[in-house]
Scaffold this active site. Structure first.
Site, short mmCIF file in Angstrom:
data_model
loop_
_atom_site.label_atom_id
_atom_site.label_comp_id
_atom_site.label_asym_id
_atom_site.label_seq_id
_atom_site.Cartn_x
_atom_site.Cartn_y
_atom_site.Cartn_z
N LYS A 111 0.82 -1.22 0.00
CA LYS A 111 0.00 0.00 0.00
C LYS A 111 0.85 1.26 0.00
CE LYS A 111 -4.24 -1.70 2.11
NZ LYS A 111 -5.10 -1.67 3.29
N LYS A 142 -5.51 -10.42 -6.19
CA LYS A 142 -6.71 -10.75 -5.40
C LYS A 142 -7.81 -9.71 -5.63
CE LYS A 142 -5.70 -8.21 -1.27
NZ LYS A 142 -5.59 -7.97 0.11
N LYS A 168 -11.31 -4.24 -2.54
CA LYS A 168 -12.23 -3.11 -2.47
C LYS A 168 -11.66 -1.89 -3.16
CE LYS A 168 -13.23 -4.23 2.20
NZ LYS A 168 -12.92 -3.81 3.55
P1 TYM Z 1 -10.56 -6.18 4.98
O1 TYM Z 1 -11.60 -5.18 5.33
O2 TYM Z 1 -9.57 -5.83 3.95
O3 TYM Z 1 -11.23 -7.54 4.54
C1 TYM Z 1 -12.22 -8.17 5.32
C2 TYM Z 1 -12.07 -9.67 5.26
O4 TYM Z 1 -12.17 -10.12 3.91
C3 TYM Z 1 -11.05 -10.93 3.59
N1 TYM Z 1 -10.73 -10.74 2.17
C4 TYM Z 1 -10.67 -11.72 1.27
N2 TYM Z 1 -10.85 -13.05 1.36
C5 TYM Z 1 -10.74 -13.79 0.24
N3 TYM Z 1 -10.43 -13.25 -0.96
C6 TYM Z 1 -10.24 -11.93 -1.13
N4 TYM Z 1 -9.97 -11.42 -2.32
C7 TYM Z 1 -10.35 -11.10 0.03
N5 TYM Z 1 -10.22 -9.77 0.24
C8 TYM Z 1 -10.47 -9.57 1.55
C9 TYM Z 1 -9.94 -10.45 4.49
O5 TYM Z 1 -8.95 -11.43 4.67
C10 TYM Z 1 -10.69 -10.15 5.76
O6 TYM Z 1 -10.86 -11.31 6.54
N6 TYM Z 1 -7.24 -5.80 8.66
C11 TYM Z 1 -8.51 -6.37 8.31
C12 TYM Z 1 -9.64 -5.95 9.22
C13 TYM Z 1 -9.38 -6.16 10.68
C14 TYM Z 1 -9.44 -7.39 11.38
C15 TYM Z 1 -9.17 -7.08 12.74
C16 TYM Z 1 -9.68 -8.69 10.98
C17 TYM Z 1 -9.11 -5.20 11.60
N7 TYM Z 1 -8.97 -5.74 12.83
C18 TYM Z 1 -9.13 -8.08 13.72
C19 TYM Z 1 -9.65 -9.70 11.97
C20 TYM Z 1 -9.37 -9.38 13.30
C21 TYM Z 1 -8.87 -5.92 6.91
O7 TYM Z 1 -8.42 -4.93 6.42
O8 TYM Z 1 -9.81 -6.66 6.30
#
Ligand code: TYM
Length: 327
Positions: free
Chosen positions: A111, A194, A197
Site C-alpha cells: 500500500k 486478489k 475493495k
Molecule cells: P478487509 O476489510 O480488507 O477484509 C475483510 C475480510 O475479507 C477478507 N478478504 C478476502 N478473502 C478472500 N479473498 C479476497 N480477495 C479477500 N479480500 C479480503 C480479508 O482477509 C478479511 O478477513 N485488517 C482487516 C480488518 C481487521 C481485522 C481485525 C480482521 C481489523 N482488525 C481483527 C480480523 C481481526 C482488513 O483490512 O480486512
C-alpha cells in the site's frame, strides 16, 4: 465456548472475496463460538477517506453483517471507535512492537509503495491496531481471508513477547482460521491479483449489493482463456478462479464440478455461475435493504454491541496498565 473475533473495514464496496473468504464463515460457525464482530472504522482512516462516506459505510456494513445472517443471539456487533480501549491498547502495544516487525508487513509494503512522504504513521501501525482488536477480547480464533494471515501471526508475536517480558499470561494467543476454499478470491479482470475493495476497476469484483444484471455482465466479461476447457488448472488462473467461486458457493467437490461441465464451454459455465451468485446474493440484498431502512434500530444494535463488549476491553486494558506500571 471459545471466543471468535473478526472485522471488516468500512471502506469501498464489500465484495465476494470479503463474503466467501471471511464473513460467510463467521455465519457458519456462529453457534459454535462466542462471537465478537467489529466494524473497524479506526482502520478505515489509515488511508484518506471522506467523513460522510465513512459514516455511511459504517452503517451499511452493519446492515450487511445482519443481512448475511449474523444472529444477535450468538454475536456481538459493534463499531471499533465506540470502544475507546482499542486506541488505548494500540498506543501501549506500539511501544512493545519492534519497527523491524512492522517493516516486514507485506500489506504495508504494497500500500505504501515508495510513497513514505504521503503515507501516514497510522497505516504503518495498522497491524498493531489489529492486534489490539484481537487481544483486547482474548479471542481464540480469528476467521479471515488469506491476506490477513501475516497480521494474525504478528498479533501472536506481540502477545508472546509481552507475556514473556512480564512473565505472565496477560494475552491469549489467537489462531487464524483460514478455510481451504475461497481464502483468496481473485480479481475478475486480472486473475493473478486478489479481488480488492480498492481496485479502481469496478469490473474486477462482484459487490454483495450488485444486482443480477450487473453480476451477469461482470461474469460474462471475466477473463478466461482460449482453451475452453472447464477444469481447475493453476496454469489457467482465469477459469480456475471462477471455478473456485462456484466451488465455494455450491460446496461441491472439484471433480464433481468438472464432471458437471464436461463437454460444455465457458458460456454454459458462466451462466451456471451467474445463476448461483444471484441466488446467493438476492436474499442477502433483500434483508440488507430492510435493515438499512431502519436506521434507529441499527444504531441501537450497534450501541448495545459496544456496551456489551466494552467491559471486556476495559478489564484487559486495566490489567495491561497495571502490569506495565501505568495508571
Ligand atoms: P478487509 O476489510 O480488507 O477484509 C475483510 C475480510 O475479507 C477478507 N478478504 C478476502 N478473502 C478472500 N479473498 C479476497 N480477495 C479477500 N479480500 C479480503 C480479508 O482477509 C478479511 O478477513 N485488517 C482487516 C480488518 C481487521 C481485522 C481485525 C480482521 C481489523 N482488525 C481483527 C480480523 C481481526 C482488513 O483490512 O480486512
Amino acid at each position: 465456548k471459545k471466543r471468535t473475533f473478526s472485522g471488516v473495514q468500512p471502506t469501498g464496496n464489500i465484495h465476494l472475496g470479503n463474503y466467501l473468504g471471511a464473513i460467510r464463515n463467521w455465519v457458519v460457525g456462529q453457534a459454535q463460538y462466542e462471537n465478537i464482530f467489529c466494524i473497524v472504522d479506526l482502520h478505515a482512516i489509515t488511508l484518506p477517506i471522506d467523513a460522510r462516506e465513512l459514516h455511511e459505510n459504517t452503517r451499511k456494513l452493519a446492515a450487511l453483517y445482519l443481512a448475511v445472517g449474523l444472529d444477535l443471539e450468538h454475536c456481538k456487533l459493534f463499531v471499533q471507535s465506540h470502544v475507546q480501549e482499542h486506541a488505548e491498547l494500540t498506543w501501549i502495544l506500539n511501544c512493545f512492537t519492534p519497527m523491524g516487525w512492522l517493516n516486514r508487513m507485506t500489506q504495508f509494503k504494497t500500500k505504501a509503495a515508495d510513497d513514505l512522504d504521503s503515507v501516514s504513521n497510522g497505516l504503518y501501525s495498522y497491524p498493531v491496531l489489529m492486534a489490539s482488536d484481537i487481544l483486547l477480547y482474548h479471542a481464540h480464533y480469528v476467521p479471515v481471508g488469506d491476506d490477513q494471515r501475516q497480521h494474525v501471526e504478528l498479533t501472536r508475536d506481540i502477545a508472546q513477547r509481552f507475556n514473556s517480558l512480564y512473565k505472565q499470561p496477560v494475552f491469549t494467543l489467537p489462531q487464524a482460521q483460514i478455510r481451504d476454499v475461497a481464502a483468496r478470491i481473485m480479481s475478475l479482470s486480472e486473475p493473478t491479483k486478489k479481488m480488492s475493495k480498492s481496485d479502481p476497476d469496478p469490473q474486477s469484483r462482484i459487490n454483495l449489493l450488485d444486482d443480477p444484471k450487473v453480476i451477469k455482465k461482470k461474469i460474462g466479461r471475466a477473463q478466461t482463456d482460449s482453451e475452453r476447457l472447464v477444469k481447475f488448472d493453476p496454469q489457467r488462473p482465469g477459469i480456475t478462479s471462477l471455478l473456485s467461486i462456484y466451488q465455494a458457493i455450491t460446496g461441491k467437490e472439484q471433480a464433481v464440478i468438472e464432471a458437471e461441465f464436461e463437454g460444455k464451454g465457458y458460456g454454459d459455465f458462466k451462466a451456471a455461475l451467474t445463476e448461483q451468485l444471484v441466488a446467493t446474493l438476492e436474499p442477502i440484498q433483500k434483508r440488507y435493504y430492510e435493515y438499512i431502512n431502519d436506521m434507529a434500530e441499527l444504531e441501537n444494535i450497534l450501541k448495545q454491541g459496544a456496551d456489551a463488549v466494552r467491559p471486556i476491553a476495559q478489564e484487559t486494558v486495566c490489567n495491561v496498565k497495571t502490569v506495565v506500571g501505568l495508571g
